[in-house]
Design a protein around this motif. Structure first.
Motif, PDB file in Angstrom:
ATOM      1  N   ILE A   1     -17.671  27.205  -3.666  1.00 37.13           N
ATOM      2  CA  ILE A   1     -16.869  26.080  -4.150  1.00 37.13           C
ATOM      3  C   ILE A   1     -17.297  24.777  -3.471  1.00 37.13           C
ATOM      4  N   TYR A   2     -17.491  24.843  -2.153  1.00 37.25           N
ATOM      5  CA  TYR A   2     -17.885  23.632  -1.424  1.00 37.25           C
ATOM      6  C   TYR A   2     -19.269  23.152  -1.857  1.00 37.25           C
ATOM      7  N   TYR A   3     -20.195  24.095  -2.018  1.00 33.87           N
ATOM      8  CA  TYR A   3     -21.555  23.736  -2.423  1.00 33.87           C
ATOM      9  C   TYR A   3     -21.570  23.095  -3.810  1.00 33.87           C
ATOM     10  N   LYS A   4     -20.761  23.625  -4.729  1.00 28.56           N
ATOM     11  CA  LYS A   4     -20.765  23.123  -6.107  1.00 28.56           C
ATOM     12  C   LYS A   4     -19.999  21.809  -6.257  1.00 28.56           C
ATOM     13  N   THR A   5     -18.970  21.614  -5.447  1.00 31.34           N
ATOM     14  CA  THR A   5     -18.113  20.435  -5.624  1.00 31.34           C
ATOM     15  C   THR A   5     -18.223  19.402  -4.509  1.00 31.34           C
ATOM     16  N   ASN A   6     -18.720  19.831  -3.341  1.00 34.64           N
ATOM     17  CA  ASN A   6     -18.781  18.949  -2.178  1.00 34.64           C
ATOM     18  C   ASN A   6     -17.393  18.404  -1.822  1.00 34.64           C
ATOM     19  N   SER A   7     -16.369  19.236  -2.072  1.00 33.20           N
ATOM     20  CA  SER A   7     -14.987  18.807  -1.849  1.00 33.20           C
ATOM     21  C   SER A   7     -14.291  19.719  -0.842  1.00 33.20           C
ATOM     22  N   LEU A   8     -13.989  19.169   0.325  1.00 31.32           N
ATOM     23  CA  LEU A   8     -13.264  19.930   1.337  1.00 31.32           C
ATOM     24  C   LEU A   8     -11.806  20.140   0.922  1.00 31.32           C
ATOM     25  N   ILE A   9     -11.254  19.185   0.173  1.00 30.74           N
ATOM     26  CA  ILE A   9      -9.870  19.289  -0.300  1.00 30.74           C
ATOM     27  C   ILE A   9      -9.688  20.529  -1.177  1.00 30.74           C
TER      28      ILE A   9
ATOM     29  N   LEU B   1     -13.371  14.531  -0.732  1.00 35.23           N
ATOM     30  CA  LEU B   1     -13.016  14.517  -2.153  1.00 35.23           C
ATOM     31  C   LEU B   1     -14.068  15.189  -3.030  1.00 35.23           C
ATOM     32  N   GLY B   2     -15.309  14.689  -3.004  1.00 42.91           N
ATOM     33  CA  GLY B   2     -16.343  15.277  -3.856  1.00 42.91           C
ATOM     34  C   GLY B   2     -15.951  15.181  -5.323  1.00 42.91           C
ATOM     35  N   LYS B   3     -16.111  16.302  -6.054  1.00 43.36           N
ATOM     36  CA  LYS B   3     -15.807  16.338  -7.491  1.00 43.36           C
ATOM     37  C   LYS B   3     -14.376  16.832  -7.737  1.00 43.36           C
ATOM     38  N   LEU B   4     -13.461  16.348  -6.946  1.00 46.10           N
ATOM     39  CA  LEU B   4     -12.064  16.796  -7.055  1.00 46.10           C
ATOM     40  C   LEU B   4     -11.409  16.254  -8.316  1.00 46.10           C
ATOM     41  N   ASN B   5     -10.799  17.162  -9.121  1.00 51.85           N
ATOM     42  CA  ASN B   5      -9.930  16.774 -10.230  1.00 51.85           C
ATOM     43  C   ASN B   5      -8.945  17.912 -10.488  1.00 51.85           C
TER      44      ASN B   5
ATOM     45  N   PHE C   1     -16.632  26.812 -13.751  1.00 52.46           N
ATOM     46  CA  PHE C   1     -17.981  26.343 -14.070  1.00 52.46           C
ATOM     47  C   PHE C   1     -17.984  25.444 -15.319  1.00 52.46           C
ATOM     48  N   ARG C   2     -17.067  25.710 -16.234  1.00 46.23           N
ATOM     49  CA  ARG C   2     -16.953  24.841 -17.415  1.00 46.23           C
ATOM     50  C   ARG C   2     -16.486  23.450 -16.996  1.00 46.23           C
ATOM     51  N   TYR C   3     -15.434  23.395 -16.192  1.00 44.73           N
ATOM     52  CA  TYR C   3     -14.920  22.107 -15.731  1.00 44.73           C
ATOM     53  C   TYR C   3     -15.923  21.398 -14.825  1.00 44.73           C
ATOM     54  N   LEU C   4     -16.719  22.165 -14.103  1.00 49.73           N
ATOM     55  CA  LEU C   4     -17.743  21.589 -13.244  1.00 49.73           C
ATOM     56  C   LEU C   4     -18.809  20.890 -14.085  1.00 49.73           C
ATOM     57  N   ARG C   5     -19.206  21.532 -15.190  1.00 48.51           N
ATOM     58  CA  ARG C   5     -20.173  20.907 -16.102  1.00 48.51           C
ATOM     59  C   ARG C   5     -19.603  19.629 -16.710  1.00 48.51           C
ATOM     60  N   GLU C   6     -18.312  19.692 -17.101  1.00 43.39           N
ATOM     61  CA  GLU C   6     -17.657  18.501 -17.656  1.00 43.39           C
ATOM     62  C   GLU C   6     -17.648  17.367 -16.630  1.00 43.39           C
ATOM     63  N   SER C   7     -17.368  17.720 -15.383  1.00 40.62           N
ATOM     64  CA  SER C   7     -17.338  16.714 -14.316  1.00 40.62           C
ATOM     65  C   SER C   7     -18.707  16.075 -14.127  1.00 40.62           C
TER      66      SER C   7
END
Length: 301
Positions: free
Chosen positions: A215-223, A98-102, A270-276
């Motif tokens: 993507i994986y490095y930034k979110t840690n999400s395999l999904i 899952l990681g930072k999945l949204n 990257f914007r949504y990543l910062r929000e997360s």
């Protein structure tokens, strides 16, 4: 005394990292080994029996059996490789799904991959498409035409899940544990490209591997990586159909559209990543304040 304890902890940490690194190299070898052994012992005999059986007017049933057989084979290999990785890493290994999945990040990476497709196919793809395909790959495509349903399901579902578990979930995760992010992502992308065993697909796979690695490095999400991989494969099949039946061809307009979509969706990502990240920090701060209130001024750990 404290110095020796600290030094001992550091040496133990380094040993764990070294063992986990072995799980990365071991995973690559184990994947190849299990693929060869299980394919020879299970899939080979099954395919011969499967091809010799005539289902008459129930060819769709035959394809369903083939799909189920392929799924079972992949599940067996995944279980064995993951168990091997856990054993080598002293059970410190686990796959991050899952990681930072949204939904915002999901939408942005899907658009990112669509933009990438148009950009790549209108630039580098124009060159690689002129390279002749190896004979084994042409045979694969011919077999796919004979079994379209199983081919579509394999390309759209099985391959993305199977490849992402290994390439990002195990190999890249292990490399990130040992090397700096840039080096880890580049190495994993090269492994992903080489694993396709042909120049035409390898070039594209290396670039996609870099995107998926980031993507994986930034979110840690395999999904998220699986969703991106699925998007690429499904969209590629749709566009191949558009080329064949509608006469679509890449041009400067598709190139510019791809670049705009790619850059725009990357900025959104990257914007949504910062929000997360900000929401995650806010949640942690809220929990600490709540614990303060509940424990008369002491933060629970």
């Amino acid at each position: 005394m404290k110095f020796y304890k600290k030094r001992g902890c550091n040496m133990e940490s380094q040993a764990r990292e070294s063992k986990f690194e072995l799980s990365v190299l071991g995973a690559v070898w184990t994947i190849i080994l299990y693929e060869l052994i299980i394919s020879a012992l299970i899939w080979g005999p099954f395919s011969e029996i499967y091809d010799s059986i005539s289902f008459g007017n129930m060819e769709n049933t035959k394809e369903i059996i083939g799909i189920l057989g392929n799924i079972i084979l992949r599940i067996i290999i995944v279980i064995l490789v993951v168990k091997k990785a856990k054993k080598i890493s002293d059970n410190n290994f686990r796959i991050n799904y899952l990681g930072k999945l949204n939904y915002k990040l999901l939408l942005s990476v899907i658009l990112l991959m669509i933009g990438y497709y148009f950009w790549y196919q209108s630039s580098i793809g124009v060159i690689t498409d002129k390279i002749p395909l190896p004979e084994f790959l042409e045979e694969v495509f011919k077999d796919m035409e004979l079994h379209p349903y199983s081919a579509i399901f394999s390309i759209a579902v099985i391959a993305p899940i199977y490849e992402e578990i290994f390439m990002r979930g195990i190999i890249l995760a292990g490399l990130l544990n040992r090397y700096n992010p840039k080096k880890a992502i580049i190495i994993s992308a090269l492994i992903f490209g080489i694993s396709h065993f042909n120049v035409v697909q390898s070039v594209n796979a290396i670039v996609i591997g870099l995107i998926l690695g980031m993507i994986y490095y930034k979110t840690n999400s395999l999904i998220l990586c699986i969703a991106v991989h699925m998007t690429n494969n499904i969209f590629a099949m749709i566009m191949e159909g558009a080329k064949e039946y509608m006469g679509y061809s890449s041009n400067i307009i598709s190139f510019l559209a791809g670049v705009i979509i790619f850059i725009g969706s990357a900025l959104l990502f990257f914007r949504y990543l910062r929000e997360s990240d900000e929401n995650l920090k806010a949640d942690k701060l809220y929990k600490k304040r709540r614990d303060l209130d509940e424990d008369t001024g002491k933060i629970k750990i």
